[in-house]
Design a protein around this motif. Structure first.
Motif, short mmCIF file in Angstrom:
data_model
loop_
_atom_site.label_atom_id
_atom_site.label_comp_id
_atom_site.label_asym_id
_atom_site.label_seq_id
_atom_site.Cartn_x
_atom_site.Cartn_y
_atom_site.Cartn_z
N GLU A 1 13.51 -20.99 56.06
CA GLU A 1 13.79 -21.97 55.01
C GLU A 1 12.60 -22.92 54.87
OE1 GLU A 1 16.39 -22.27 53.05
OE2 GLU A 1 17.70 -20.75 53.95
N HIS A 2 11.74 -22.93 55.89
CA HIS A 2 10.58 -23.83 55.86
C HIS A 2 9.65 -23.49 54.70
CE1 HIS A 2 11.45 -25.70 59.71
NE2 HIS A 2 11.57 -24.52 60.27
N SER A 3 8.90 -24.49 54.24
CA SER A 3 7.95 -24.25 53.16
C SER A 3 6.78 -23.42 53.67
CB SER A 3 7.42 -25.58 52.61
OG SER A 3 6.56 -26.18 53.56
N VAL A 4 6.10 -22.76 52.76
CA VAL A 4 4.92 -21.97 53.11
C VAL A 4 3.88 -22.86 53.80
CG1 VAL A 4 2.95 -20.71 52.15
CG2 VAL A 4 5.27 -20.26 51.32
N ASP A 5 3.70 -24.07 53.28
CA ASP A 5 2.73 -25.00 53.87
C ASP A 5 3.05 -25.28 55.33
OD1 ASP A 5 1.38 -25.16 51.50
OD2 ASP A 5 2.29 -27.05 50.88
N THR A 6 4.32 -25.53 55.61
CA THR A 6 4.74 -25.80 56.99
C THR A 6 4.47 -24.59 57.89
OG1 THR A 6 6.48 -27.28 56.23
CG2 THR A 6 6.73 -26.40 58.45
N LEU A 7 4.81 -23.41 57.39
CA LEU A 7 4.60 -22.20 58.17
C LEU A 7 3.12 -21.95 58.42
CD1 LEU A 7 7.23 -19.92 56.40
CD2 LEU A 7 7.44 -20.98 58.66
N LEU A 8 2.30 -22.17 57.40
CA LEU A 8 0.87 -21.95 57.53
C LEU A 8 0.25 -22.94 58.50
CD1 LEU A 8 -1.38 -20.12 56.59
CD2 LEU A 8 -1.72 -21.60 54.61
N GLU A 9 0.64 -24.21 58.40
CA GLU A 9 0.15 -25.23 59.34
C GLU A 9 0.53 -24.85 60.77
OE1 GLU A 9 -1.93 -27.88 58.91
OE2 GLU A 9 -2.10 -26.81 57.02
N THR A 10 1.75 -24.36 60.93
CA THR A 10 2.22 -23.95 62.26
C THR A 10 1.38 -22.80 62.80
OG1 THR A 10 4.45 -24.67 61.73
CG2 THR A 10 4.23 -23.12 63.55
N LEU A 11 1.13 -21.80 61.96
CA LEU A 11 0.32 -20.65 62.40
C LEU A 11 -1.10 -21.08 62.75
CD1 LEU A 11 1.52 -17.94 59.87
CD2 LEU A 11 1.97 -18.01 62.32
N LYS A 12 -1.63 -22.06 62.03
CA LYS A 12 -3.00 -22.53 62.30
C LYS A 12 -3.10 -23.27 63.62
CE LYS A 12 -4.82 -22.51 57.63
NZ LYS A 12 -5.14 -23.28 56.43
N LYS A 13 -1.96 -23.73 64.15
CA LYS A 13 -1.97 -24.41 65.46
C LYS A 13 -2.38 -23.46 66.57
CE LYS A 13 1.46 -27.91 64.36
NZ LYS A 13 2.88 -28.24 64.41
N THR A 14 -2.37 -22.16 66.30
CA THR A 14 -2.80 -21.20 67.31
C THR A 14 -4.32 -21.21 67.44
OG1 THR A 14 -2.99 -19.44 65.65
CG2 THR A 14 -0.88 -19.61 66.82
N GLY A 15 -5.00 -21.87 66.50
CA GLY A 15 -6.46 -21.87 66.51
C GLY A 15 -7.03 -20.63 65.83
N LYS A 16 -6.15 -19.80 65.31
CA LYS A 16 -6.60 -18.58 64.62
C LYS A 16 -6.72 -18.84 63.13
CE LYS A 16 -6.41 -16.25 68.34
NZ LYS A 16 -7.72 -16.15 68.95
N ASN A 17 -7.56 -18.05 62.49
CA ASN A 17 -7.68 -18.09 61.05
C ASN A 17 -6.38 -17.50 60.48
OD1 ASN A 17 -8.58 -18.07 58.45
ND2 ASN A 17 -10.15 -16.51 58.77
N ALA A 18 -5.71 -18.27 59.62
CA ALA A 18 -4.45 -17.80 59.05
C ALA A 18 -4.43 -18.03 57.55
CB ALA A 18 -3.28 -18.53 59.70
N SER A 19 -3.82 -17.13 56.80
CA SER A 19 -3.68 -17.32 55.37
C SER A 19 -2.39 -16.70 54.88
CB SER A 19 -4.89 -16.75 54.63
OG SER A 19 -5.03 -15.38 54.93
N TYR A 20 -1.93 -17.21 53.74
CA TYR A 20 -0.67 -16.75 53.15
C TYR A 20 -0.95 -15.58 52.23
CZ TYR A 20 3.77 -16.98 50.64
OH TYR A 20 4.98 -16.68 50.07
N LEU A 21 -0.24 -14.48 52.41
CA LEU A 21 -0.46 -13.30 51.59
C LEU A 21 0.54 -13.18 50.45
CD1 LEU A 21 -1.26 -10.77 54.43
CD2 LEU A 21 -2.88 -11.90 52.91
N GLY A 22 1.69 -13.83 50.60
CA GLY A 22 2.67 -13.78 49.53
C GLY A 22 4.07 -13.49 50.03
N GLU A 23 5.00 -13.46 49.09
CA GLU A 23 6.37 -13.19 49.45
C GLU A 23 6.55 -11.70 49.64
OE1 GLU A 23 9.01 -14.81 46.59
OE2 GLU A 23 8.33 -16.86 46.97
N LYS A 24 7.35 -11.36 50.59
CA LYS A 24 7.64 -9.97 50.86
C LYS A 24 9.02 -9.70 50.31
CE LYS A 24 6.62 -6.48 54.05
NZ LYS A 24 6.44 -5.37 53.17
N SER A 25 9.16 -8.68 49.49
CA SER A 25 10.48 -8.37 48.96
C SER A 25 11.32 -7.77 50.07
CB SER A 25 10.37 -7.40 47.80
OG SER A 25 9.59 -6.30 48.16
N ALA A 26 12.56 -8.19 50.14
CA ALA A 26 13.45 -7.67 51.19
C ALA A 26 13.67 -6.18 50.98
CB ALA A 26 14.78 -8.42 51.13
N GLN A 27 13.55 -5.44 52.05
CA GLN A 27 13.72 -3.97 51.95
C GLN A 27 15.20 -3.65 51.98
OE1 GLN A 27 11.26 -3.45 50.93
NE2 GLN A 27 9.44 -3.51 52.13
#
Length: 71
Positions: free
Chosen positions: A45-71
């Protein structure tokens, strides 16, 4: 829940463990890590910005690729 696809520059098990750690700390997420393709799929439910900021806390290069349609 929205399923989001992120690129995270993970090279090893330690990298994916770091991603797991920061996402667990954030809470309210379920996710899959695709280490060979350096992708992280997150249901949240978190925003993309929140998720991206969280992933960047790993110190790794992270970027948003888009929404994934549910299979």
């Amino acid at each position: 829940l929205q399923k989001h696809e992120f690129f995270v520059d993970m090279t090893c098990e330690g990298c994916s463990n770091a991603v797991t750690r920061v996402l667990h700390r954030l809470g309210g997420v379920s996710f899959d890590i695709d280490l060979p393709n350096k992708k992280v799929y997150i249901d949240s439910e978190h925003s993309v910005d929140t998720l991206l900021e969280t992933l960047k806390k790993t110190g790794k290069n992270a970027s948003y690729l888009g929404e994934k349609s549910a299979q």
